[in-house]
Scaffold this active site. Structure first.
Site, PDB file in Angstrom:
ATOM      1  N   HIS A   1      -6.833  -3.105 -10.905  1.00  8.71           N
ATOM      2  CA  HIS A   1      -7.231  -2.926  -9.628  1.00  8.71           C
ATOM      3  C   HIS A   1      -8.581  -2.394  -9.618  1.00  8.71           C
ATOM      4  CE1 HIS A   1      -7.345   0.678  -6.459  1.00  8.71           C
ATOM      5  NE2 HIS A   1      -6.787  -0.239  -5.940  1.00  8.71           N
TER       6      HIS A   1
ATOM      7  N   HIS B   1       0.908  -1.291   0.109  1.00  7.19           N
ATOM      8  CA  HIS B   1      -0.064   0.152   0.086  1.00  7.19           C
ATOM      9  C   HIS B   1       0.958   1.374   0.138  1.00  7.19           C
ATOM     10  CE1 HIS B   1      -3.910   1.931   1.070  1.00  7.19           C
ATOM     11  NE2 HIS B   1      -4.447   0.928   0.251  1.00  7.19           N
TER      12      HIS B   1
END
Length: 395
Positions: free
Chosen positions: A287, A187
């Site tokens: 994504h 992340h």
């Protein structure tokens, strides 16, 4: 078949929970196309960008998707970036939906036809603060998934105690023991000194990939990390066009490209990025922790892209569950769909979508009702994390 040009007569946007922004484009021949311009945490900015898109494209010929895309991208001196590209993405997806409906075929037919009959998918386990991942992994397995993704760590300082990484390794080991494949999302929370340690520690566990091992401002450093470990490196959600992907591909920094169809310029640009990545032997795994429109758009490209490997989906994701509970309504992947069965997961796959356009039927009544409710609330913003010393940390 009626080939009379379809003119755009209206563009509406709908802010809906948990954190999505839907787009509806209407045409002169009464065709309704749906797009998604979700940019998590920046909803109002996208709404502002649509004031410009309405001004420019109401009255335009909806059939001319590429001309509209180029005009939206090039027609103002400043271009690119998350806000402008996310707004363009929703418009582009809706135009492809219209074209497919007008011709009576799924979008993947217009992209050259299918190369696969089903799409491999994965679901999320854990949340922003990863915990209780084993029970969540078992639940995903029962739902039909064979692969999952999890956050690697909480907030980490630029250089922190190596002991903090041991919990990540243990969690990944436990999830792998369930028989599921697992992707680990760093992340962008770790900086170089910690990321290279964690990547090395995870290497023996053979995760499917590590995602955003560093911030997407570091192509050279990510390339160094990629050369140091055998785990596939994935990133792309914070890259907004093929031009943004260029340094990562040229430096051989990534193994899996993860463009987000709601951020990267819609179906048009996602399809181009897929082909571009293929020339570098890089796989495609879009994504998509977002809504059903974005997921369906990703799947249209996935069905037709030779280098596609796996698709993220947000069904029962922590953001969706929390938002629904807070508002007292259901706000999940299927909540706005009239045909949720098209996203049924079986043996780790979802069957290729067959409906015209992007293949999902959106219940406009539910969308309008949810949007009316959600407009009374502040749209979703990501948390702001600070360390023990008060300094800001990457979320």
């Amino acid at each position: 078949m009626d080939m009379t040009p379809s003119t755009i007569t209206d563009i509406e946007i709908f802010r809906v929970p948990p954190r999505w922004l839907f787009v509806q484009v209407k045409t002169s021949d009464n065709i309704f196309g749906w797009g998604e311009s979700t940019l998590e945490g920046h909803t109002e900015a996208i709404e502002g960008a649509f004031s410009d898109l309405r001004e420019r494209f109401i009255g335009a010929i909806a059939d001319n998707i590429q001309d509209i895309w180029q005009t939206a991208y090039m027609g103002r001196f400043y271009r690119g970036g998350p806000v402008l590209m996310s707004a363009l993405s929703g418009l582009d997806i809706a135009l492809w939906d219209i074209k497919g409906k007008k011709l009576g075929v799924p979008v993947w037919q217009l992209l050259g036809g299918k190369v696969r009959d089903r799409i491999k998918v994965y679901g999320w386990i854990g949340g922003d603060h990863p915990s209780a991942v084993v029970s969540a992994a078992e639940a995903r397995k029962a739902q039909g998934f064979t692969a999952v993704k999890m956050n690697g760590t909480d907030a980490i300082s630029w250089v922190d105690s190596p002991a903090l990484l041991e919990a990540t390794v243990e969690r990944v080991k436990q999830v792998r023991s369930t028989g599921l494949d697992v992707g680990v999302d760093f992340h962008g929370r770790l900086h170089k000194g910690m990321a290279k340690q964690l990547a090395k520690l995870l290497e023996p566990l053979r995760p499917m990939f590590i995602e955003e091992p560093l911030l997407p401002t570091q192509p050279e450093e990510i390339a160094d990390l990629s050369n140091a470990v055998s785990i596939p490196i994935a990133l792309g959600e914070r890259l907004y066009s093929r031009w943004d992907f260029r340094p990562y591909l040229e430096r051989r920094a990534i193994d899996i490209a993860q463009p987000d169809v709601s951020h990267c310029g819609g179906i048009s640009e996602l399809h181009r990025i897929a082909s571009y990545a293929e020339t570098y032997d890089v796989a495609l795994a879009p994504h998509c922790p977002l809504g059903p429109i974005a997921l369906a758009a990703c799947m249209q490209v996935a069905i037709s892209a030779p280098n596609f490997v796996i698709q993220e989906m947000s069904w029962k994701m922590h953001y969706n569950v929390a938002a629904g509970e807070a508002l007292g309504i259901e706000a999940d992947l299927h909540s706005y769909m009239a045909n949720p069965e098209v996203f049924t997961v079986k043996d780790g796959y979802v069957a290729a979508l067959q409906g015209p356009g992007i293949g999902v039927e959106i219940d406009e009544g539910r969308v309008r009702k949810a949007s009316e409710l959600y407009m009374k609330h502040t749209p979703w913003k990501n948390p702001l994390w600070r360390g023990e010393d008060g300094s800001l940390k990457e979320w």
